[in-house]
Motif scaffolding. Structure first.
Motif, PDB file in Angstrom:
ATOM      1  N   UNK A   1      -0.453   3.718  12.067  1.00  0.00           N
ATOM      2  CA  UNK A   1      -0.685   3.568  10.632  1.00  0.00           C
ATOM      3  C   UNK A   1      -1.017   4.913   9.991  1.00  0.00           C
ATOM      4  N   UNK A   2      -1.814   5.700  10.684  1.00  0.00           N
ATOM      5  CA  UNK A   2      -2.173   7.019  10.146  1.00  0.00           C
ATOM      6  C   UNK A   2      -0.950   7.934  10.058  1.00  0.00           C
ATOM      7  N   UNK A   3      -0.034   7.800  11.000  1.00  0.00           N
ATOM      8  CA  UNK A   3       1.167   8.627  10.970  1.00  0.00           C
ATOM      9  C   UNK A   3       2.082   8.267   9.808  1.00  0.00           C
ATOM     10  N   UNK A   4       2.098   6.985   9.393  1.00  0.00           N
ATOM     11  CA  UNK A   4       3.029   6.542   8.351  1.00  0.00           C
ATOM     12  C   UNK A   4       2.443   6.587   6.957  1.00  0.00           C
ATOM     13  N   UNK A   5       1.174   6.951   6.844  1.00  0.00           N
ATOM     14  CA  UNK A   5       0.590   7.057   5.509  1.00  0.00           C
ATOM     15  C   UNK A   5       1.223   8.202   4.743  1.00  0.00           C
ATOM     16  N   UNK A   6       1.317   8.025   3.427  1.00  0.00           N
ATOM     17  CA  UNK A   6       1.910   9.047   2.572  1.00  0.00           C
ATOM     18  C   UNK A   6       1.016  10.269   2.488  1.00  0.00           C
TER      19      UNK A   6
ATOM     20  N   UNK B   1      -1.147  13.029   0.779  1.00  0.00           N
ATOM     21  CA  UNK B   1      -2.037  12.921  -0.385  1.00  0.00           C
ATOM     22  C   UNK B   1      -2.928  11.710  -0.332  1.00  0.00           C
ATOM     23  N   UNK B   2      -2.932  10.978   0.817  1.00  0.00           N
ATOM     24  CA  UNK B   2      -3.807   9.822   0.958  1.00  0.00           C
ATOM     25  C   UNK B   2      -5.264  10.275   0.797  1.00  0.00           C
ATOM     26  N   UNK B   3      -5.925   9.677  -0.155  1.00  0.00           N
ATOM     27  CA  UNK B   3      -7.288  10.104  -0.457  1.00  0.00           C
ATOM     28  C   UNK B   3      -8.248   9.832   0.677  1.00  0.00           C
ATOM     29  N   UNK B   4      -8.167   8.635   1.287  1.00  0.00           N
ATOM     30  CA  UNK B   4      -9.132   8.276   2.323  1.00  0.00           C
ATOM     31  C   UNK B   4      -8.875   9.065   3.595  1.00  0.00           C
ATOM     32  N   UNK B   5      -7.665   9.069   4.079  1.00  0.00           N
ATOM     33  CA  UNK B   5      -7.306   9.857   5.244  1.00  0.00           C
ATOM     34  C   UNK B   5      -7.845   9.317   6.548  1.00  0.00           C
ATOM     35  N   UNK B   6      -8.470   8.133   6.576  1.00  0.00           N
ATOM     36  CA  UNK B   6      -9.003   7.596   7.814  1.00  0.00           C
ATOM     37  C   UNK B   6      -8.957   6.078   7.781  1.00  0.00           C
ATOM     38  N   UNK B   7      -9.060   5.500   8.976  1.00  0.00           N
ATOM     39  CA  UNK B   7      -9.151   4.050   9.133  1.00  0.00           C
ATOM     40  C   UNK B   7     -10.414   3.772   9.931  1.00  0.00           C
ATOM     41  N   UNK B   8     -11.200   2.841   9.445  1.00  0.00           N
ATOM     42  CA  UNK B   8     -12.459   2.503  10.103  1.00  0.00           C
ATOM     43  C   UNK B   8     -12.383   1.074  10.613  1.00  0.00           C
TER      44      UNK B   8
ATOM     45  N   UNK C   1       6.792  -0.811 -10.825  1.00  0.00           N
ATOM     46  CA  UNK C   1       5.830   0.138 -11.388  1.00  0.00           C
ATOM     47  C   UNK C   1       4.573  -0.549 -11.899  1.00  0.00           C
ATOM     48  N   UNK C   2       4.716  -1.685 -12.568  1.00  0.00           N
ATOM     49  CA  UNK C   2       3.562  -2.356 -13.162  1.00  0.00           C
ATOM     50  C   UNK C   2       2.860  -3.304 -12.197  1.00  0.00           C
ATOM     51  N   UNK C   3       3.352  -3.412 -10.965  1.00  0.00           N
ATOM     52  CA  UNK C   3       2.790  -4.353 -10.001  1.00  0.00           C
ATOM     53  C   UNK C   3       1.652  -3.716  -9.213  1.00  0.00           C
ATOM     54  N   UNK C   4       0.921  -4.559  -8.450  1.00  0.00           N
ATOM     55  CA  UNK C   4      -0.120  -4.060  -7.565  1.00  0.00           C
ATOM     56  C   UNK C   4       0.456  -3.158  -6.476  1.00  0.00           C
ATOM     57  N   UNK C   5       1.678  -3.460  -6.058  1.00  0.00           N
ATOM     58  CA  UNK C   5       2.319  -2.602  -5.051  1.00  0.00           C
ATOM     59  C   UNK C   5       2.548  -1.207  -5.621  1.00  0.00           C
ATOM     60  N   UNK C   6       2.982  -1.155  -6.865  1.00  0.00           N
ATOM     61  CA  UNK C   6       3.160   0.141  -7.514  1.00  0.00           C
ATOM     62  C   UNK C   6       1.856   0.913  -7.605  1.00  0.00           C
ATOM     63  N   UNK C   7       0.760   0.217  -7.957  1.00  0.00           N
ATOM     64  CA  UNK C   7      -0.545   0.874  -8.003  1.00  0.00           C
ATOM     65  C   UNK C   7      -0.943   1.399  -6.628  1.00  0.00           C
ATOM     66  N   UNK C   8      -0.693   0.592  -5.598  1.00  0.00           N
ATOM     67  CA  UNK C   8      -1.057   0.999  -4.246  1.00  0.00           C
ATOM     68  C   UNK C   8      -0.251   2.222  -3.801  1.00  0.00           C
ATOM     69  N   UNK C   9       1.035   2.243  -4.128  1.00  0.00           N
ATOM     70  CA  UNK C   9       1.858   3.396  -3.771  1.00  0.00           C
ATOM     71  C   UNK C   9       1.362   4.664  -4.464  1.00  0.00           C
ATOM     72  N   UNK C  10       1.002   4.528  -5.721  1.00  0.00           N
ATOM     73  CA  UNK C  10       0.537   5.709  -6.461  1.00  0.00           C
ATOM     74  C   UNK C  10      -0.829   6.189  -5.977  1.00  0.00           C
ATOM     75  N   UNK C  11      -1.615   5.280  -5.397  1.00  0.00           N
ATOM     76  CA  UNK C  11      -2.946   5.674  -4.911  1.00  0.00           C
ATOM     77  C   UNK C  11      -2.879   6.449  -3.602  1.00  0.00           C
ATOM     78  N   UNK C  12      -1.793   6.345  -2.885  1.00  0.00           N
ATOM     79  CA  UNK C  12      -1.670   7.013  -1.602  1.00  0.00           C
ATOM     80  C   UNK C  12      -2.305   6.264  -0.464  1.00  0.00           C
ATOM     81  N   UNK C  13      -2.897   5.093  -0.727  1.00  0.00           N
ATOM     82  CA  UNK C  13      -3.524   4.295   0.325  1.00  0.00           C
ATOM     83  C   UNK C  13      -2.531   3.273   0.858  1.00  0.00           C
ATOM     84  N   UNK C  14      -2.953   2.551   1.885  1.00  0.00           N
ATOM     85  CA  UNK C  14      -2.068   1.555   2.491  1.00  0.00           C
ATOM     86  C   UNK C  14      -2.561   0.126   2.309  1.00  0.00           C
ATOM     87  N   UNK C  15      -3.828  -0.071   1.906  1.00  0.00           N
ATOM     88  CA  UNK C  15      -4.350  -1.417   1.649  1.00  0.00           C
ATOM     89  C   UNK C  15      -5.090  -1.405   0.320  1.00  0.00           C
TER      90      UNK C  15
END
Length: 672
Positions: free
Chosen positions: A69-74, A76-83, A205-219
């Motif tokens: 999962x960490x390898x496939x993150x975009x 600019x991912x703000x969190x950069x970690x999985x806990x 673009x206006x969907x939650x998926x679009x928001x998630x993509x723009x955030x750089x996170x995966x969940x």
């Protein structure tokens, strides 16, 4: 622990209260600080350079999913970690409850070097123990689900199983998988939602998926009535929270998993499981997409193989046929059900080489073979070259025959010419005339041979010049017959023309050549002499001309073959009659160029009588206007000075004996 060059960073790592473990891309330890030594019981010297034996077997899928999962993150991912909260082995074999914060380890250029995990000890109170036990159960179930997903190859089935697993693992009230298609989302799988929603679309673009993509996170977690009311998920009564996780295919966003909650609350564990499942979903979808592509390629290859005009066989390592296309069946006569599982019916050539083989049926095949290095299989391609083989043999025969036909008159001309030059004064006038006459006769033979070669070449290239007009067929017949009456004392040529014979439509000169060749053949193939009967009469919109002889006849089965190039009748010794086998080929091509037809029949009484009403017919000629009479010319091989017009006979000629001779039947359009 490998040396850390920055002394401050080294001091931080060595004095950290939490265990810090870093591994490279091959999962070998590069950092193992003192806190890790205390937590797990192994020293840094024992662990650096090794794969750490701390992950329980049932939790390896979870561990691998985090790293993937960490390898496939975009970027600019703000969190950069999985806990995650999980368990790890101590050196003494007991399990330790820990929380691990895992991050991707990169160099200054952003290139991944491995992973680093910070391990926090967890208090072992009763609530936490229950939580960890439940989580362990869910992780084990996730492992089972992942194994189950990897056995399914159809993409729709994989997506449906992922959605069902999402409901089971997270306890969500409904769920779905949306696929990203350019700037749109499409619901391709769902559970707990109305059927009419399947296939529904939304703007990316206006969907939650679009928001998630723009955030750089995966969940992502989303809640609030105003935000949810505009979504297609509002079909679920009481919906209060949405958890969604991105799924990647080849490091590109492919889709997203939605977990919809209308009853229970969403916790950290559910989000972790969603992220892990989304990661595994990407792998399973990738497998299904790859399988679908393989199926598509195989179907495409099968369609190409089946549609090929060449025979194609695929052999395994042992030379056993595994594929056999329809063309292979047509060429060899062996159906696929008999060919597959057996050895090839002929020996294939080595890979990259070509071989010509003859089947028992007489068909000649040109065979090529190629090897598939990855599988050890061989692809054998073969095509029918019987016609080319026959043409090659005919060419060789033509060259041999033409050489012979040219050599004989040239030898005679050379011999008599040398005699005249060397012994002119010794020869009498009669001997000189005889020698000159022989030279002239042989020169005429050479001229006829060259004319046949030229006509044969033009006929093969469809370049025979004919002029279609109305002409007097009776006069052409008279001229040709008159020219042949004086050629042989053994043959008697008779002409029988119907009094009401109309003009014909075609080319007078071409018809003259055709009739001359038919009479020449009648003379050649009746070496003992006899009557050659030429008849002509009208038949509906056509005129019929037959030339019958009392010669050796045509072998059964050769009545069509004699009109091919370089073919002569097989009766007797062909060298006995000479020729290059172009005469009747030219006859047919000249006849068809005029819109007529020519055929050969045995000259038995019954078939000769039937020749008046049987045989091939050309298309009916259009209505014709009266046309001027066109005079015929003698056959080209006979000097015009030797032509004597003979009387026409309007009656029946003596018939040849049963089973002897040949009847050639010419059909032309009527010119009236």
């Amino acid at each position: 622990m490998q040396p850390v060059h920055d002394p401050i960073a080294r001091a931080v790592i060595e004095s950290a209260a939490d265990a810090i473990v870093a591994v490279d891309h091959r999962y070998r330890v590069t950092v193992w600080n003192p806190a890790a030594e205390r937590m797990f019981g192994w020293s840094a010297a024992e662990m650096v350079g090794r794969v750490p034996p701390i992950v329980p077997g049932e939790l390896k899928a979870e561990h691998n999913a985090v790293q993937e999962r960490l390898l496939t993150r975009r970027n600019g991912d703000g969190a950069g970690q999985i806990s995650i909260a999980t368990r790890r082995f101590h050196r003494d074999g007991r399990l330790i409850d820990v929380r691990i914060d895992t991050s991707l380890l990169k160099d200054g250029a952003g290139t991944p070097l491995g992973w680093v995990g910070v391990y926090h000890p967890v208090e072992e109170d009763e609530v936490l123990r229950h939580h960890m036990a439940e989580r362990a159960r869910l992780v084990r179930r996730l492992n089972d689900i992942v194994a189950d997903l990897n056995t399914e190859l159809g993409l729709p089935e994989v997506l449906d199983r992922i959605t069902a697993a999402l409901i089971e693992l997270t306890g969500a009230d409904a769920g779905g998988f949306v696929r990203i298609e350019d700037d749109r989302l499409r619901l391709v799988s769902m559970h707990g939602l109305p059927d009419h929603m399947r296939g529904s679309g939304a703007d990316l673009r206006s969907s939650l998926v679009g928001e998630l993509l723009r955030s750089g996170k995966t969940v992502k977690l989303a809640s609030g009535e105003q935000r949810l009311g505009d979504l297609i998920w509002s079909e679920l009564p009481g919906l209060h929270t949405i958890a969604l996780g991105l799924s990647y295919l080849h490091n590109r966003p492919y889709g997203a998993l939605y977990a919809l909650f209308s009853g229970r609350k969403v916790g950290h564990t559910e989000l972790e499981l969603l992220e892990l499942l989304a990661g595994h979903a990407g792998v399973a979808v990738g497998n299904a997409v790859a399988y679908a592509e393989v199926v598509r390629q195989r179907a495409h290859e099968r369609a190409v193989i089946d549609a090929s005009a060449d025979g194609i066989a695929v052999l395994d390592r042992d030379g056993v046929v595994r594929q056999w296309n329809p063309a292979a069946h047509a060429l060899t006569g062996v159906p696929a059900k008999e060919a597959i599982g057996a050895a090839l019916i002929f020996d294939p050539p080595p890979p990259g080489e070509e071989l010509t083989v003859e089947l028992p049926s007489g068909v000649w095949l040109s065979v090529l073979a190629a090897e598939i290095e990855e599988t050890g299989e061989r692809v054998v391609d073969f095509r029918d070259v019987s016609e080319a083989k026959a043409l090659e043999e005919a060419k060789d025969l033509f060259l041999a025959t033409t050489s012979h036909e040219l050599r004989t008159p040239i030898t005679v001309v050379q011999g008599f010419s040398s005699t005249l030059v060397n012994r002119w004064d010794e020869l009498t006038d009669d001997a000189r005339r005889a020698a000159v006459a022989t030279i002239a006769e042989r020169a005429q033979s050479l001229g006829r041979l060259v004319e046949h070669l030229l006509l044969g070449s033009r006929a093969g290239a469809d370049e025979l010049p004919v002029t279609i007009e109305t002409f007097d067929l009776g006069r052409v017949l008279e001229g040709v017959v008159a020219g042949f009456r004086s050629l042989s004392p053994l043959h008697r040529v008779e002409l029988e023309v119907s009094p009401d014979l109309p003009p014909a439509r075609g080319d007078a000169m071409a018809t003259d050549i055709v009739l001359g060749q038919l009479l020449e053949n009648a003379f050649k193939y009746s070496p003992d002499g006899g009557t050659v009967l030429v008849r002509a009469w009208p038949d509906g919109g056509h005129v019929i001309v037959t030339v019958e002889d009392e010669g050796i006849g045509i072998a059964p089965g050769d009545h069509e073959r004699i009109f091919e190039r370089f073919v002569q009748g097989e009766a007797g010794d062909r060298r006995r009659f000479g020729g290059i086998g172009l005469g009747l080929y030219i006859v047919r091509r000249l006849t068809e160029a005029q819109g007529g037809a020519i055929s050969a029949h045995p000259a038995t009484s019954a078939l000769a009588e039937a020749a008046r009403s049987a045989g091939p017919r050309p298309a009916a000629a259009p209505d014709c206007a009266p046309a001027p009479a066109v005079g015929g010319r003698p056959y080209s091989g006979v000097p015009s000075g030797q032509v004597e017009a003979g009387p026409l006979r309007h009656g029946r000629a003596p018939r040849p004996g049963p089973g002897a001779g040949t009847c050639m039947r010419l059909v032309l359009d009527c010119g009236d």
